[in-house]
Scaffold this active site. Structure first.
Site, PDB file in Angstrom:
ATOM      1  CD  GLU A  39      -2.384   1.803   0.269  1.00  0.00           C
ATOM      2  OE1 GLU A  39      -2.371   2.861  -0.001  1.00  0.00           O
ATOM      3  OE2 GLU A  39      -3.221   0.995  -0.374  1.00  0.00           O
ATOM      4  CE  LYS A  56     -22.430   7.892   0.788  1.00  0.00           C
ATOM      5  NZ  LYS A  56     -21.369   8.500  -0.381  1.00  0.00           N
ATOM      6  CG  HIS A 454     -49.806  -0.233   9.874  1.00  0.00           C
ATOM      7  ND1 HIS A 454     -49.786   0.585   8.686  1.00  0.00           N
ATOM      8  CD2 HIS A 454     -50.494   0.331  10.708  1.00  0.00           C
ATOM      9  CE1 HIS A 454     -50.185   1.619   8.861  1.00  0.00           C
ATOM     10  NE2 HIS A 454     -50.837   1.535  10.130  1.00  0.00           N
TER      11      HIS A 454
END
Length: 473
Positions: A39, A56, A454
């Site tokens: 990396e 986010k 519901h």
């Protein structure tokens, strides 16, 4: 380790520690493969470092600010809402750091896996030289090499742009002061998210889009609903606007950035304090010396792969964004799954015809899966369309989040769902429900007749599929 003539032999080398690297490395290591992950800078790729994770987190802060300003609608008195922008950014950076540490720890704790920081370059198809930050080099040899180097921001060919300070990647995350007026070039998904987010933080925001609609890949009704949402939130949207050039300008606040536009209503000069370019990415493939390894790329630099993620060089694979195609973290994860299956499992995995779900994290969200209306018309099938405004959904009305709509496309002969767009509260979660139905080949009539709790958003599927109509031509 200091001489480039010393070869350190591995079974696998993964170049780039993006989101596909860790699951692949851990699996290879657990199977007994000695694996190196190389990396350049930070583990986690674009997702953790300047993409999904920080943006986010910032969007969550922006959403709280927007809801607090609407307190009176819910019978509450919250007073004046002030955004502590440095605190917002510090929260986002802290989450990034936590995710990086967690990913580094997973690699450090994995059997037979070594994380090496440095720049990798191919010497040949089986050998890479890694130049470490301390100036030393290591030469790694492996029978299998996986290229996972991702992408970076691409600049559009606008005269003068290269001389201006731009916000993208690390520069955006380093912001400490809220931009008074943010100019956003690009009306794709990234541009939409940032435009709404910074408007909610308190910036004036101008969004410039060269196409006739925002989110060009979406159906026109979705794009128009997104535009209406942004305008309602106070974003100035300029469509079919061609940027002629960019330069320094002067405003009442001092030095500024100026964009000279050609618009349908005539020339326009926009002045802003900061400029975000969100017009696309380019692959990090140009400094690997892929030619030395025999790895072919397209003219755009993306690495060419087949359905098994194999490059033109035997034993070398590409995964994640660097190979082109849908640039989503979950696609990179699935690339790792394909390779794990083919190298360690039964060998039958392919990326051909896999679903590509995605969510745009505007507020409300846009969740998408499968065919668009344009694609459905081109498919040659007889297609039905089911459509439901979120303003007809009890849960959305009760929570004060009734913007948007849900629509689904249905094969008229089999009743199976071909695609869906859920622009509304938790649109990504609603989309995932429809994706599950598609995976199970459940006909829409089963969802119409299903018993959902519901009041939930899931219950909207009863009404959505009540009376689908033929898709207009």
């Amino acid at each position: 380790m200091g001489s480039e003539t010393d070869h350190d032999n591995f079974d696998a080398v993964i170049v780039g520690a993006g989101q596909a690297a860790a699951p692949l490395a851990v699996a290879l290591g657990a199977a007994g493969w000695r694996t190196a992950v190389v990396e350049r800078r930070h583990v986690g790729g674009s997702c953790i470092n300047f993409g999904c994770t920080p943006t986010k987190a910032m969007a969550a802060s922006a959403r709280v600010a927007a809801l607090a300003r609407r307190a009176a609608e819910f019978g509450l008195r919250a007073g004046t809402v002030e955004v502590d922008f440095p605190a917002v950014m510090q929260r986002a950076r802290a989450i990034v750091a936590r995710f990086r540490r967690r990913l580094e720890a997973s690699l450090a704790g994995a059997d037979n896996v070594e994380l090496i920081f440095g720049d990798a370059i191919f010497q040949d198809a089986r050998t890479l030289i890694v130049r470490r930050p301390d100036g030393e080099s290591r030469t790694l040899a492996a029978a299998h090499v996986f290229i996972n180097t991702g992408t970076r921001a691409a600049l559009p060919p606008i005269p003068g742009l290269e001389r201006l300070p731009l916000l993208h990647d690390d520069a955006l995350l380093a912001l400490e002061t809220l931009p008074p007026h943010l100019l956003v070039i690009g009306g794709g998904y990234v541009g939409l998210e940032f435009a709404q987010m910074f408007r909610r933080f308190g910036s004036e925001v101008s969004l410039i889009q060269r196409d006739e609609q925002l989110a060009p890949r979406e159906d026109p009704d979705v794009a128009e609903a997104l535009r209406e949402m942004l305008v309602e939130d106070g974003v100035k949207v300029y469509l079919e606007a061609k940027i002629l050039d960019a330069d320094r300008g002067r405003s009442s606040d001092g030095d500024s950035i100026a964009l000279n536009l050609k618009t349908p209503t005539g020339p326009l000069r926009l002045l802003g304090s900061h400029l975000l370019v969100a017009t696309g990415r380019r692959p990090n493939s140009d400094d690997l010396d892929l030619a030395a390894a025999g790895v072919e790329t397209g003219a755009d630099g993306y690495i060419r792969v087949n359905d098994r993620l194999e490059t033109s060089a035997a034993g070398i694979y590409a995964l994640g964004d660097v190979k082109g195609g849908p640039a989503f973290t979950h696609i990179a994860y699935d690339d790792a799954r394909v390779l794990k299956t083919n190298l360690l499992g039964d060998g039958g995995a392919s990326v051909a015809d896999r679903p590509v779900p995605y969510t745009v994290f505007t507020d409300p969200q846009l969740g998408r899966i499968g065919l668009s209306e344009r694609e459905a018309r081109q498919s040659g099938r007889r297609v039905l369309r089911a459509h439901l405004q979120m303003a007809q959904v009890a849960r959305a009305i009760e929570t004060g989040e009734a913007r948007g709509f849900v629509k689904a496309l249905i094969d008229a002969d089999s009743g199976e769902i071909l695609g869906a767009a859920a622009l509304g509260a938790d649109g990504g979660e609603l989309m995932a429900m429809l994706q599950l139905a598609m995976m199970g080949r459940i006909p829409y009539s089963r969802l119409h007749d299903a018993v959902f709790a519901h009041p939930t958003l899931a219950e909207s599927l009863n009404a959505l599929f009540a009376a689908p109509q033929p898709l207009p031509r």
